[in-house]
Scaffold this motif. Structure first.
Motif, short mmCIF file in Angstrom:
data_model
loop_
_atom_site.label_atom_id
_atom_site.label_comp_id
_atom_site.label_asym_id
_atom_site.label_seq_id
_atom_site.Cartn_x
_atom_site.Cartn_y
_atom_site.Cartn_z
N GLY A 75 0.80 -1.21 0.00
CA GLY A 75 0.00 0.00 0.00
C GLY A 75 0.84 1.27 0.00
O GLY A 75 2.04 1.24 0.28
N ARG B 21 3.29 -0.03 -5.79
CA ARG B 21 2.66 0.69 -4.68
C ARG B 21 1.25 1.04 -5.12
O ARG B 21 1.05 1.67 -6.15
CB ARG B 21 3.43 1.98 -4.35
CG ARG B 21 4.89 1.80 -3.94
CD ARG B 21 5.06 1.09 -2.63
NE ARG B 21 4.43 1.76 -1.50
CZ ARG B 21 5.02 2.72 -0.77
NH1 ARG B 21 6.25 3.12 -1.07
NH2 ARG B 21 4.39 3.25 0.27
N SER B 22 0.26 0.62 -4.34
CA SER B 22 -1.14 0.83 -4.73
C SER B 22 -1.90 1.55 -3.61
O SER B 22 -1.80 1.17 -2.44
CB SER B 22 -1.82 -0.51 -5.02
OG SER B 22 -3.21 -0.33 -5.21
N PHE C 223 -5.72 -0.45 -1.47
CA PHE C 223 -5.90 -1.15 -0.20
C PHE C 223 -4.67 -0.94 0.67
O PHE C 223 -3.60 -0.58 0.16
CB PHE C 223 -6.09 -2.65 -0.44
CG PHE C 223 -7.27 -3.01 -1.30
CD1 PHE C 223 -8.56 -2.97 -0.78
CD2 PHE C 223 -7.09 -3.37 -2.63
CE1 PHE C 223 -9.65 -3.28 -1.58
CE2 PHE C 223 -8.17 -3.69 -3.43
CZ PHE C 223 -9.46 -3.64 -2.90
N THR D 238 -1.41 -2.17 2.97
CA THR D 238 -0.45 -3.26 2.86
C THR D 238 -1.02 -4.51 3.54
O THR D 238 -1.67 -4.42 4.58
CB THR D 238 0.88 -2.85 3.52
OG1 THR D 238 1.43 -1.74 2.80
CG2 THR D 238 1.88 -3.99 3.51
N ARG E 274 -6.41 -8.20 0.43
CA ARG E 274 -7.13 -7.62 -0.70
C ARG E 274 -6.20 -6.96 -1.71
O ARG E 274 -6.45 -6.97 -2.92
CB ARG E 274 -8.15 -6.58 -0.19
CG ARG E 274 -9.31 -7.17 0.58
CD ARG E 274 -10.15 -6.07 1.18
NE ARG E 274 -9.42 -5.32 2.20
CZ ARG E 274 -9.80 -4.15 2.71
NH1 ARG E 274 -10.92 -3.59 2.29
NH2 ARG E 274 -9.08 -3.55 3.64
N ILE E 275 -5.11 -6.41 -1.23
CA ILE E 275 -4.21 -5.67 -2.12
C ILE E 275 -3.58 -6.58 -3.18
O ILE E 275 -3.15 -6.10 -4.24
CB ILE E 275 -3.12 -4.94 -1.30
CG1 ILE E 275 -2.47 -3.84 -2.15
CG2 ILE E 275 -2.09 -5.92 -0.75
CD1 ILE E 275 -1.65 -2.87 -1.36
N GLN F 135 -4.28 -6.38 -6.91
CA GLN F 135 -3.67 -5.36 -7.77
C GLN F 135 -2.45 -5.88 -8.53
O GLN F 135 -1.99 -5.24 -9.48
CB GLN F 135 -3.26 -4.15 -6.91
CG GLN F 135 -4.40 -3.55 -6.10
CD GLN F 135 -5.54 -3.10 -6.98
OE1 GLN F 135 -5.39 -2.18 -7.79
NE2 GLN F 135 -6.70 -3.74 -6.84
#
Length: 244
Positions: free
Chosen positions: A70, A94-95, A98, A100, A121-122, A125
């Motif tokens: 995250g 890096r998103s 959601f 980390t 959940r992440i 991605q």
């Protein structure tokens, strides 16, 4: 399955899968509903792929990690820690979608896992498209390691890219509940590293974690599919393996 040597045997191992934080509590008394119980609590960085990448780097091998964290302090500190061990993190996504990934486990007084929850959940991605965008990393690698936190589509893409690059593939189910994702691809792997519960799912055999003969039979069945090395970890009872 790939029977040829990697085109770049000196290249880094490309590690793809989960990275996150682990919080594990070990009870110091009896569990009681609705009450706070004294426990020893440990915080650490985790995730099957992250753990594999760090351990390999500490053994002196070049490692490139492809995962997603995250846009938070946890993700930032995780990447700083990995970089300090020598892991190449330039391909980490890096998103903001959601936080980390995280895992919380509760152990009994005798260190047996009682309950666990996770927020992965992440990992959604880390897509097939993102893997295609980094296809050059497969061509540069000496081998690829995958964990089953990847979606089925992303797993299929990673296996396809590794096969085109003619590099060996090692896979870890990560959890019994995820092991089913690997079953369609078993004949494509050179190495698999399940524990006894995950091996039960993959092999269709019910493996008692204390029964070495059962685990060995499952390991041999994997080799019979064309896998070169199958290791099955059995917690306090050790590890069994079979090779071609």
């Amino acid at each position: 399955m790939n029977d040829s040597f990697a085109p770049n045997p000196e290249g880094p191992v490309l590690v793809i899968g989960a990275a996150g934080v682990d919080v594990v509590g070990r009870l110091r008394g009896e569990l009681q509903s609705g009450a706070s119980i004294p426990a020893s609590i440990r915080n650490s960085y985790g995730g099957v792929a992250r753990n594999f990448a760090e351990n390999l780097a500490r053994l002196g091998h070049a490692v490139t990690l492809m995962t997603v964290v995250g846009e938070d302090l946890t993700g930032e500190h995780l990447l700083e820690q990995l970089s300090s061990t020598g892991v190449d993190t330039q391909a980490v996504l890096r998103s903001p979608a959601f936080p980390t990934a995280s895992y919380m486990g509760l152990l009994s007084l005798h260190s047996e896992l009682k309950y666990a929850v996770d927020d992965m959940r992440i990992m959604s991605q880390l897509s097939s498209d993102y893997l295609h965008q980094h296809a050059d990393l497969f061509k540069q690698a000496s081998a690829v390691f995958l964990d089953a936190n990847l979606s089925k589509k992303a797993l299929r893409t990673a296996i396809s890219l590794a096969s085109r690059a003619k590099i060996p593939i090692c896979a870890d189910p990560a959890a019994a509940g995820l092991a089913e994702r690997l079953r369609p691809f078993l004949t494509r792997f050179d190495i698999i590293t399940p524990n006894s519960a995950e091996a039960s799912v993959l092999s269709g055999m019910q493996i008692n974690p204390s029964n070495r003969q059962m685990a060995l039979a499952a390991a041999k069945s994997f080799v019979g599919l064309g896998i070169k090395i199958a290791t099955i970890s059995m917690a306090q009872f050790g590890v069994c393996y079979a090779t071609s």
